[in-house]
Design a protein around this motif. Sequence first.
Motif, PDB file in Angstrom:
ATOM      1  N   ILE A 194       0.793  -1.270   0.076  1.00 47.46           N
ATOM      2  CA  ILE A 194      -0.052   0.099   0.084  1.00 47.46           C
ATOM      3  C   ILE A 194       0.978   1.278  -0.120  1.00 47.46           C
ATOM      4  CG2 ILE A 194      -1.643   1.310   1.463  1.00 47.46           C
ATOM      5  CD1 ILE A 194      -2.836  -1.280   2.278  1.00 47.46           C
TER       6      ILE A 194
ATOM      7  N   VAL B 240       0.049   2.202  -3.829  1.00 49.05           N
ATOM      8  CA  VAL B 240      -1.334   2.690  -3.637  1.00 49.05           C
ATOM      9  C   VAL B 240      -1.447   4.245  -3.563  1.00 49.05           C
ATOM     10  CG1 VAL B 240      -3.502   2.587  -2.250  1.00 49.05           C
ATOM     11  CG2 VAL B 240      -2.279   0.429  -2.760  1.00 49.05           C
TER      12      VAL B 240
ATOM     13  N   LEU C 284      -4.771  -5.017  -4.510  1.00 47.63           N
ATOM     14  CA  LEU C 284      -4.808  -3.751  -3.910  1.00 47.63           C
ATOM     15  C   LEU C 284      -4.994  -2.710  -4.953  1.00 47.63           C
ATOM     16  CD1 LEU C 284      -1.870  -4.433  -1.413  1.00 47.63           C
ATOM     17  CD2 LEU C 284      -4.423  -4.104  -0.792  1.00 47.63           C
TER      18      LEU C 284
ATOM     19  N   MET D   7      -6.383   4.586   2.299  1.00 53.38           N
ATOM     20  CA  MET D   7      -5.648   3.338   2.349  1.00 53.38           C
ATOM     21  C   MET D   7      -4.315   3.580   2.715  1.00 53.38           C
ATOM     22  SD  MET D   7      -6.829   1.304  -1.032  1.00 53.38           S
ATOM     23  CE  MET D   7      -5.837  -0.348  -0.858  1.00 53.38           C
ATOM     24  N   LYS D   8      -3.866   4.549   2.488  1.00 56.71           N
ATOM     25  CA  LYS D   8      -2.411   4.931   2.843  1.00 56.71           C
ATOM     26  C   LYS D   8      -2.243   5.573   4.313  1.00 56.71           C
ATOM     27  CE  LYS D   8       0.341   6.359  -1.155  1.00 56.71           C
ATOM     28  NZ  LYS D   8       1.444   5.619  -0.838  1.00 56.71           N
TER      29      LYS D   8
ATOM     30  N   ASP E 179      -7.667   0.251  -4.931  1.00 53.94           N
ATOM     31  CA  ASP E 179      -7.253   1.563  -5.085  1.00 53.94           C
ATOM     32  C   ASP E 179      -7.893   2.215  -5.888  1.00 53.94           C
ATOM     33  OD1 ASP E 179      -5.537   3.741  -4.382  1.00 53.94           O
ATOM     34  OD2 ASP E 179      -4.450   3.209  -6.006  1.00 53.94           O
TER      35      ASP E 179
ATOM     36  N   LEU F 136      -8.623  -1.518   6.832  1.00 51.70           N
ATOM     37  CA  LEU F 136      -8.574  -1.503   5.688  1.00 51.70           C
ATOM     38  C   LEU F 136      -9.889  -1.601   4.785  1.00 51.70           C
ATOM     39  CD1 LEU F 136      -6.398  -1.493   3.317  1.00 51.70           C
ATOM     40  CD2 LEU F 136      -6.457  -4.069   3.420  1.00 51.70           C
TER      41      LEU F 136
ATOM     42  N   ALA G  74      -2.465   2.314   6.314  1.00 53.10           N
ATOM     43  CA  ALA G  74      -1.056   1.672   6.256  1.00 53.10           C
ATOM     44  C   ALA G  74       0.027   2.249   7.275  1.00 53.10           C
ATOM     45  CB  ALA G  74      -0.542   1.468   4.904  1.00 53.10           C
TER      46      ALA G  74
END
Length: 441
Positions: free
Chosen positions: A302, A306, A412, A311-312, A416, A334, A315
């Motif tokens: 990620i 990504v 992913l 999502m970042k 994304d 997630l 992560a």
Amino acid sequence: MFDKISSFLVPIAGKLNNNRYLSVLRDAFMLAFPLTVFGSMVVVLLNLPFLNKFLSDGTISTLSNTFGVAQSATMSIMTVFVVFGIGYYLSKSYNVEAVFGGVVALASFLFLTPFTVETASGEVITGVLSLDRLGAKGMFLGMISAFVAGEIYRKIVQKDIAIKMPAGVPPAVSKSFAALIPAFITLTIFLVIHAVVALVFETNLHDVIYSVLQKPLTGLGSGLIPTLVVVFLIQLLWFFGLHGQIIMNSVMDPIWLSLSLENLEAFKAGEEVPHIISKTFMDTFTVGMGGTGMTLAVVAAILVFVKSKQMKQVAKIGGAPGIFNVNEPIIFGLPIVMNPLILIPWIVSPLVVVIFTYTMMRIGLVPAPTGVVVPWTVPIGFSGYLATNSIMGSLLQIANFFIVFAIWLPFLKVIDRVNLKKEEEEAKAAMANQNTDNVNM
């Protein structure tokens, strides 16, 4: 489809998770955990592969003889701690004085344990206990006897068959007398069982249980196919929000721990480690790579590939805990739970890694785990070395990391794109609302 599967799995998983005996067993093993970790670390230090380059064989032998007691007094007698723990926590679950339940269970187990050792020459030495009967070989008999003794003891206590002391007697004395009759009856039953088995059948329950029950079960538990089934169920349960690790480990830990202890005994004796699958294998090469589902590689994928802000952010939050194999921020952030886009990599990647790891060890490219207990929070790389006593264990973990990375990446990227589109629509909606507010002003 998910609703149907969930309606089937959730009640079963709930019953397993709340089962009194499985909960007691889990707690009993955790009671022994700090002791076995200490013993394992001493074993690792005494068997470092480069130690012979700095020390003579005589010095190494002296160190091993001197400090080897740490392993003998912890891992080699692990069944003793587990038996006491079962008696303790089972009594506690019934609101019965727990300490007496623990010592009664331990004494009941020892009643069934032969106080004899046969030497290689056939000589029988009496008045001694064999370490293997207090460790790997005695594990299943220990668990059975502890549960039976605990149930007998608590039923007698709950029937109020006890010596009552007058008020004013110190609590410790009063509790001891209250436990006297329940303990006497329980221990008498086990003494009679020992006498019947020894005198009538001329054997002992250790050998009977090991041959009839423990050996077949450990043989089954050490196989690749049963292990894959367990890993699949762990992942599937987590997908529905249930702690698959706790639920399945409650059932499998007795088998896996017995296999680890047998590995450790062989490793200490300088023999070939007999089992690939063991508790150490499961903890190090599945959970020990970022948590259940090996999600440390997911975090890395990620952060590198990504673009979605959501999502970042997940992560970044899950990165630091993931290094120490805690991945709840990823599972629920997630999210992985009940996310159909993630179901395939979530289930497939651990199965592929287990097969790959097993194959590498089967062909001899990587040593099988030695049986030392490696805490599941030890980061990837370090845990692989500690578990196998070889740098190849670390390299295998790194290879597994990239396998998970490659399996997850396409999925992913799809997620994304979905999230980016959603974020763009939300940004446009926010902009439109702001323009409307400006016009109204």
